[in-house]
Design a protein around this motif. Sequence first.
Motif, PDB file in Angstrom:
ATOM      1  N   ALA A 137       1.857   9.293   3.143  1.00  0.00           N
ATOM      2  CA  ALA A 137       3.274   9.505   2.829  1.00  0.00           C
ATOM      3  C   ALA A 137       3.547   9.274   1.346  1.00  0.00           C
ATOM      4  O   ALA A 137       4.271  10.051   0.706  1.00  0.00           O
ATOM      5  CB  ALA A 137       4.141   8.595   3.689  1.00  0.00           C
ATOM      6  N   ASN A 138       2.968   8.212   0.768  1.00  0.00           N
ATOM      7  CA  ASN A 138       3.145   7.983  -0.671  1.00  0.00           C
ATOM      8  C   ASN A 138       2.587   9.157  -1.474  1.00  0.00           C
ATOM      9  O   ASN A 138       3.176   9.585  -2.465  1.00  0.00           O
ATOM     10  CB  ASN A 138       2.454   6.679  -1.099  1.00  0.00           C
ATOM     11  CG  ASN A 138       3.287   5.446  -0.786  1.00  0.00           C
ATOM     12  OD1 ASN A 138       4.513   5.534  -0.670  1.00  0.00           O
ATOM     13  ND2 ASN A 138       2.640   4.302  -0.642  1.00  0.00           N
ATOM     14  N   THR A 139       1.461   9.682  -1.038  1.00  0.00           N
ATOM     15  CA  THR A 139       0.830  10.783  -1.768  1.00  0.00           C
ATOM     16  C   THR A 139       1.694  12.047  -1.697  1.00  0.00           C
ATOM     17  O   THR A 139       1.923  12.723  -2.708  1.00  0.00           O
ATOM     18  CB  THR A 139      -0.575  11.056  -1.202  1.00  0.00           C
ATOM     19  OG1 THR A 139      -1.311   9.824  -1.196  1.00  0.00           O
ATOM     20  CG2 THR A 139      -1.325  12.077  -2.039  1.00  0.00           C
ATOM     21  N   VAL A 178      -1.345  -0.921  -3.300  1.00  0.00           N
ATOM     22  CA  VAL A 178      -2.515  -0.250  -3.888  1.00  0.00           C
ATOM     23  C   VAL A 178      -2.564   1.247  -3.570  1.00  0.00           C
ATOM     24  O   VAL A 178      -3.205   2.019  -4.291  1.00  0.00           O
ATOM     25  CB  VAL A 178      -3.826  -0.902  -3.400  1.00  0.00           C
ATOM     26  CG1 VAL A 178      -4.003  -2.276  -4.036  1.00  0.00           C
ATOM     27  CG2 VAL A 178      -3.882  -0.998  -1.888  1.00  0.00           C
ATOM     28  N   THR A 179      -1.871   1.659  -2.506  1.00  0.00           N
ATOM     29  CA  THR A 179      -1.898   3.077  -2.150  1.00  0.00           C
ATOM     30  C   THR A 179      -1.134   3.936  -3.165  1.00  0.00           C
ATOM     31  O   THR A 179      -1.373   5.131  -3.264  1.00  0.00           O
ATOM     32  CB  THR A 179      -1.303   3.306  -0.743  1.00  0.00           C
ATOM     33  OG1 THR A 179      -0.027   2.681  -0.673  1.00  0.00           O
ATOM     34  CG2 THR A 179      -2.207   2.741   0.330  1.00  0.00           C
ATOM     35  N   ILE A 180      -0.229   3.315  -3.918  1.00  0.00           N
ATOM     36  CA  ILE A 180       0.463   4.049  -4.995  1.00  0.00           C
ATOM     37  C   ILE A 180      -0.572   4.452  -6.050  1.00  0.00           C
ATOM     38  O   ILE A 180      -0.612   5.601  -6.509  1.00  0.00           O
ATOM     39  CB  ILE A 180       1.575   3.168  -5.629  1.00  0.00           C
ATOM     40  CG1 ILE A 180       2.675   2.859  -4.606  1.00  0.00           C
ATOM     41  CG2 ILE A 180       2.132   3.826  -6.887  1.00  0.00           C
ATOM     42  CD1 ILE A 180       3.585   4.022  -4.251  1.00  0.00           C
ATOM     43  N   ASP A 229       8.068  -5.844   0.339  1.00  0.00           N
ATOM     44  CA  ASP A 229       6.768  -6.101  -0.281  1.00  0.00           C
ATOM     45  C   ASP A 229       5.781  -6.520   0.802  1.00  0.00           C
ATOM     46  O   ASP A 229       6.130  -7.282   1.708  1.00  0.00           O
ATOM     47  CB  ASP A 229       6.908  -7.215  -1.329  1.00  0.00           C
ATOM     48  CG  ASP A 229       5.595  -7.499  -2.023  1.00  0.00           C
ATOM     49  OD1 ASP A 229       5.331  -6.873  -3.050  1.00  0.00           O
ATOM     50  OD2 ASP A 229       4.820  -8.346  -1.516  1.00  0.00           O
ATOM     51  N   VAL A 230       4.540  -6.033   0.691  1.00  0.00           N
ATOM     52  CA  VAL A 230       3.565  -6.280   1.752  1.00  0.00           C
ATOM     53  C   VAL A 230       3.238  -7.766   1.886  1.00  0.00           C
ATOM     54  O   VAL A 230       2.836  -8.234   2.942  1.00  0.00           O
ATOM     55  CB  VAL A 230       2.299  -5.420   1.538  1.00  0.00           C
ATOM     56  CG1 VAL A 230       1.487  -5.934   0.357  1.00  0.00           C
ATOM     57  CG2 VAL A 230       1.461  -5.348   2.804  1.00  0.00           C
ATOM     58  N   ASN A 231       3.443  -8.539   0.824  1.00  0.00           N
ATOM     59  CA  ASN A 231       3.191  -9.976   0.902  1.00  0.00           C
ATOM     60  C   ASN A 231       4.443 -10.773   1.263  1.00  0.00           C
ATOM     61  O   ASN A 231       4.426 -11.585   2.180  1.00  0.00           O
ATOM     62  CB  ASN A 231       2.630 -10.486  -0.429  1.00  0.00           C
ATOM     63  CG  ASN A 231       1.160 -10.111  -0.588  1.00  0.00           C
ATOM     64  OD1 ASN A 231       0.336 -10.466   0.250  1.00  0.00           O
ATOM     65  ND2 ASN A 231       0.836  -9.394  -1.636  1.00  0.00           N
ATOM     66  N   THR A 283       7.281   5.723   4.911  1.00  0.00           N
ATOM     67  CA  THR A 283       7.162   4.589   5.827  1.00  0.00           C
ATOM     68  C   THR A 283       6.080   4.872   6.859  1.00  0.00           C
ATOM     69  O   THR A 283       5.523   5.961   6.916  1.00  0.00           O
ATOM     70  CB  THR A 283       8.512   4.248   6.508  1.00  0.00           C
ATOM     71  OG1 THR A 283       8.379   2.972   7.182  1.00  0.00           O
ATOM     72  CG2 THR A 283       8.912   5.293   7.543  1.00  0.00           C
ATOM     73  N   ASP A 284       5.789   3.828   7.631  1.00  0.00           N
ATOM     74  CA  ASP A 284       4.749   3.909   8.650  1.00  0.00           C
ATOM     75  C   ASP A 284       5.346   3.876  10.040  1.00  0.00           C
ATOM     76  O   ASP A 284       6.346   3.189  10.279  1.00  0.00           O
ATOM     77  CB  ASP A 284       3.810   2.696   8.526  1.00  0.00           C
ATOM     78  CG  ASP A 284       2.604   3.003   7.668  1.00  0.00           C
ATOM     79  OD1 ASP A 284       2.022   4.080   7.821  1.00  0.00           O
ATOM     80  OD2 ASP A 284       2.236   2.131   6.850  1.00  0.00           O
ATOM     81  N   GLY A 285       4.722   4.593  10.961  1.00  0.00           N
ATOM     82  CA  GLY A 285       5.054   4.452  12.374  1.00  0.00           C
ATOM     83  C   GLY A 285       4.149   3.428  13.037  1.00  0.00           C
ATOM     84  O   GLY A 285       4.556   2.713  13.952  1.00  0.00           O
ATOM     85  N   HIS A 286       2.907   3.349  12.534  1.00  0.00           N
ATOM     86  CA  HIS A 286       1.948   2.460  13.209  1.00  0.00           C
ATOM     87  C   HIS A 286       2.104   0.993  12.817  1.00  0.00           C
ATOM     88  O   HIS A 286       1.377   0.147  13.321  1.00  0.00           O
ATOM     89  CB  HIS A 286       0.496   2.937  13.002  1.00  0.00           C
ATOM     90  CG  HIS A 286       0.104   3.200  11.581  1.00  0.00           C
ATOM     91  ND1 HIS A 286      -0.592   4.316  11.208  1.00  0.00           N
ATOM     92  CD2 HIS A 286       0.293   2.504  10.449  1.00  0.00           C
ATOM     93  CE1 HIS A 286      -0.828   4.290   9.905  1.00  0.00           C
ATOM     94  NE2 HIS A 286      -0.298   3.198   9.424  1.00  0.00           N
ATOM     95  N   LYS A 287       3.031   0.704  11.936  1.00  0.00           N
ATOM     96  CA  LYS A 287       3.325  -0.704  11.657  1.00  0.00           C
ATOM     97  C   LYS A 287       4.482  -1.130  12.573  1.00  0.00           C
ATOM     98  O   LYS A 287       4.281  -1.392  13.736  1.00  0.00           O
ATOM     99  CB  LYS A 287       3.633  -0.892  10.171  1.00  0.00           C
ATOM    100  CG  LYS A 287       2.354  -0.775   9.316  1.00  0.00           C
ATOM    101  CD  LYS A 287       2.595  -0.971   7.839  1.00  0.00           C
ATOM    102  CE  LYS A 287       1.273  -0.932   7.077  1.00  0.00           C
ATOM    103  NZ  LYS A 287       1.478  -0.868   5.621  1.00  0.00           N
TER     104      LYS A 287
HETATM  105  C1  LIG Z   1       0.687  -0.690   4.625  1.00  0.00           C
HETATM  106  C2  LIG Z   1       1.378  -0.262   3.382  1.00  0.00           C
HETATM  107  C3  LIG Z   1       1.064   0.956   2.771  1.00  0.00           C
HETATM  108  C4  LIG Z   1      -0.064   1.833   3.260  1.00  0.00           C
HETATM  109  O1  LIG Z   1       0.127   2.275   4.549  1.00  0.00           O
HETATM  110  P1  LIG Z   1      -1.097   2.796   5.448  1.00  0.00           P
HETATM  111  O2  LIG Z   1      -0.416   3.111   6.712  1.00  0.00           O
HETATM  112  O3  LIG Z   1      -2.084   1.697   5.520  1.00  0.00           O
HETATM  113  O4  LIG Z   1      -1.663   4.001   4.774  1.00  0.00           O
HETATM  114  C5  LIG Z   1       1.786   1.323   1.664  1.00  0.00           C
HETATM  115  N1  LIG Z   1       2.755   0.532   1.170  1.00  0.00           N
HETATM  116  C6  LIG Z   1       3.078  -0.646   1.713  1.00  0.00           C
HETATM  117  C7  LIG Z   1       4.175  -1.467   1.120  1.00  0.00           C
HETATM  118  C8  LIG Z   1       2.400  -1.087   2.851  1.00  0.00           C
HETATM  119  O5  LIG Z   1       2.731  -2.248   3.416  1.00  0.00           O
END
Ligand SMILES: *Cc1c(COP(=O)(O)O)cnc(C)c1O
Length: 453
Positions: A137-139, A178-180, A229-231, A283-287
């Motif tokens: 999604a970020n990409t 890091v995915t950015i 934020d992921v943390n 955003t994610d569905g699997h989270k």
């Molecule tokens: C998990 C996460 C991602 C990456 O998502 P994936 O589903 O692992 O590809 C990107 N940004 C944030 C803030 C995340 O928590």
Amino acid sequence: MPLRELLLAAAARAADHRERDGRVFPETGPEAVRAALGSLPDGPSPAEEVVDELVRVVEPALVATTGPRYFGFVIGGALDAATAADVLATGWDQNATNATSSPAAAAVEEVAGTWLKDLLGLPADASAGFTTGGQGANTVCLAAARHHVLAQAGWDVERDGLGGAPRVRVLASADRHVTIDRALRLLGFGTAAIVPVPTDDQGRTDVRALAAELSAVDGPAIVCLQAGDVNTGAFDRFPEAIDAAHAHGAWVHVDGAVGLWAAGSPRTRHLTAGMARADSWSTDGHKWLNVPYDAGYAFCAHPAAHAAAMAYTAAYLTGQDEFRAPSAYTLESSRRARGFATWAALRELGRSGVAELVDRCCALARRFAGRLAAEGVEIGNDVVLNQVLASFGDDERTRRVLAAVQRSGECWMGGTTWHGRQYARISVSNWRTTEADVDRSVAAVLAALRQAR
Ligand SMILES: *Cc1c(COP(=O)(O)O)cnc(C)c1O
């Protein structure tokens, strides 16, 4: 064995795994699985033998991520209806590239995309792409951004590439995901395009510094902000940050892999105030939605930029009267019918169910943090969402306690480095987690802590 029996048996094994209340992290490692699988067989085998062997060999090495005491990374569980719908997606084996390859998949993705925008407070006319996850999604979103900011500068990046193009700067904090960075590498910007923006102790972008950096940028710009934020779970201050970015003509992308879901509950919605004025969101569905792997969503306020960046050819743009092709908004051509599981999750929960899920996870995160703090454990973040950072003393001891918790099999949480220090990171993202699960996990952490002392 007939296919019908084979599928029923496989479904029963999957259900067994989900119901088991054993160790959260397995004692069997990947080497044992690799060794047991052996080398490529010379000839064919009956299907039931294959499935039996797979189950026998891999089950001891499965992680109980669908269970209620897995708190690692940000890994959601999998709702019942979503899991069953995903099993059907496999059985139906639809190619969700367009409405000709699968009318059902194309329609369900469109409806689920509309529901998601409604739920997350995004503009109704935004485009939606169903991706493999937050990375995808970020990409996709940053590819749309690339198209848009360069088109505004008079450059056709889809035709002419980046060689000789005006330089695009990407303003993002050091606390970005890091995915950015990987997206920027893949899109040809390179990580050197990043202009780092300072953050506060929670990882929130310093808006005054952002404005100052923007005024120093000459040419096209993209600003990456975060919802969750992921943390720490922290949110950027969207109204001010988006005003500053738009005043400069920059595209604003919001990485909301976790935090976009805060918009799904009246109690946490304030964290996302102003966010809907951005240009793209991932955003994610699997989270947090608890859709089985894999599922992510890319939304874009400029559907033409989204399609220009992703569609096979510009010829797509002449076919607007045809039914929306899912693959015109994502990286893949042939693709899984991801919409079924997402639709099923939303249909199972409804608006109130999503709000309850978000509220419950946030309340459980606060409970986790509160119980640990009461025992003298240092909590390293303001628990505004579902993420908790815990330190058990110095970095070395934190690592030791964390390893003992992981070994216990009672629960599982990962480690992270936050602003130079080691923490255990607890993410409450599973729809099945209860107060009793949190209390049992806190007890496991405290037992490990007593050992370490
Ligand atoms: C998990 C996460 C991602 C990456 O998502 P994936 O589903 O692992 O590809 C990107 N940004 C944030 C803030 C995340 O928590």
